[in-house]
Design a protein around this motif. Structure first.
Motif, PDB file in Angstrom:
ATOM      1  N   VAL A  60      75.932 -53.406  -6.221  1.00  0.00           N
ATOM      2  CA  VAL A  60      74.779 -52.165  -6.481  1.00  0.00           C
ATOM      3  C   VAL A  60      74.686 -51.367  -5.011  1.00  0.00           C
ATOM      4  O   VAL A  60      74.390 -50.334  -5.166  1.00  0.00           O
ATOM      5  CB  VAL A  60      73.558 -52.879  -7.033  1.00  0.00           C
TER       6      VAL A  60
ATOM      7  N   THR B 185      73.843 -57.231  -3.834  1.00  0.00           N
ATOM      8  CA  THR B 185      73.567 -56.132  -3.172  1.00  0.00           C
ATOM      9  C   THR B 185      74.586 -55.329  -2.581  1.00  0.00           C
ATOM     10  O   THR B 185      74.749 -54.240  -2.397  1.00  0.00           O
ATOM     11  CB  THR B 185      72.995 -56.838  -1.876  1.00  0.00           C
TER      12      THR B 185
ATOM     13  N   THR C  46      72.790 -50.341  -1.293  1.00  0.00           N
ATOM     14  CA  THR C  46      71.248 -49.732  -1.134  1.00  0.00           C
ATOM     15  C   THR C  46      71.366 -48.376  -1.393  1.00  0.00           C
ATOM     16  O   THR C  46      72.194 -47.781  -0.947  1.00  0.00           O
ATOM     17  CB  THR C  46      70.790 -50.165   0.082  1.00  0.00           C
ATOM     18  N   ASP C  47      70.331 -47.735  -1.926  1.00  0.00           N
ATOM     19  CA  ASP C  47      70.507 -46.269  -2.104  1.00  0.00           C
ATOM     20  C   ASP C  47      71.842 -45.972  -3.063  1.00  0.00           C
ATOM     21  O   ASP C  47      72.002 -46.214  -3.955  1.00  0.00           O
ATOM     22  CB  ASP C  47      70.323 -45.363  -0.830  1.00  0.00           C
ATOM     23  N   ASP C  48      72.667 -45.130  -2.612  1.00  0.00           N
ATOM     24  CA  ASP C  48      73.739 -44.693  -3.145  1.00  0.00           C
ATOM     25  C   ASP C  48      74.941 -45.169  -2.403  1.00  0.00           C
ATOM     26  O   ASP C  48      76.204 -44.688  -2.677  1.00  0.00           O
ATOM     27  CB  ASP C  48      73.791 -43.135  -3.131  1.00  0.00           C
TER      28      ASP C  48
ATOM     29  N   GLY D  62      75.625 -48.779  -7.972  1.00  0.00           N
ATOM     30  CA  GLY D  62      74.724 -47.772  -7.499  1.00  0.00           C
ATOM     31  C   GLY D  62      74.957 -46.130  -7.867  1.00  0.00           C
ATOM     32  O   GLY D  62      74.185 -45.497  -8.659  1.00  0.00           O
ATOM     33  N   GLN D  63      75.903 -45.754  -7.371  1.00  0.00           N
ATOM     34  CA  GLN D  63      76.625 -44.395  -7.675  1.00  0.00           C
ATOM     35  C   GLN D  63      76.844 -44.300  -9.146  1.00  0.00           C
ATOM     36  O   GLN D  63      76.496 -43.196  -9.695  1.00  0.00           O
ATOM     37  CB  GLN D  63      77.758 -44.373  -7.042  1.00  0.00           C
TER      38      GLN D  63
ATOM     39  N   ASN E 240      73.608 -43.928 -10.844  1.00  0.00           N
ATOM     40  CA  ASN E 240      72.872 -42.541 -10.495  1.00  0.00           C
ATOM     41  C   ASN E 240      73.524 -41.415 -11.568  1.00  0.00           C
ATOM     42  O   ASN E 240      72.806 -40.515 -12.038  1.00  0.00           O
ATOM     43  CB  ASN E 240      73.192 -42.176  -8.948  1.00  0.00           C
TER      44      ASN E 240
END
Length: 76
Positions: A43, A40, A45-47, A52-53, A56
């Motif tokens: 990665v 978590t 949450t969202d961006d 995670g960024q 994207n």
């Protein structure tokens, strides 16, 4: 008192006995929670997370290149 507490009080279990009986389960639960926490955090949450960024950006670049290669633009 509730079930586990009653069991501990009735049996007169001390911490050593508790860890002997439930130690493996406790270690497994802590390890799983630690892995979930690390994933978590990385990665996010969202961006919010670094991975995670980056993910994207990779997806955006891929779709842009795919659109440019096929001549499809503005399709949602």
């Amino acid at each position: 008192m509730c079930g586990v507490t009653d069991h501990i009080v009735e049996k007169g279990l001390n911490m050593k006995e508790i860890f002997q009986e439930y130690g493996g389960i406790l270690i497994t639960v802590v390890a799983i929670l630690a892995v979930i926490g690390v994933i978590t955090f990385l990665v996010g949450t969202d961006d919010q997370g670094a991975i995670g960024q980056a993910f994207n950006v990779i997806i955006s670049n891929f779709t842009a290149q795919a659109d440019a290669s096929t001549g499809i633009t503005g399709v949602n």
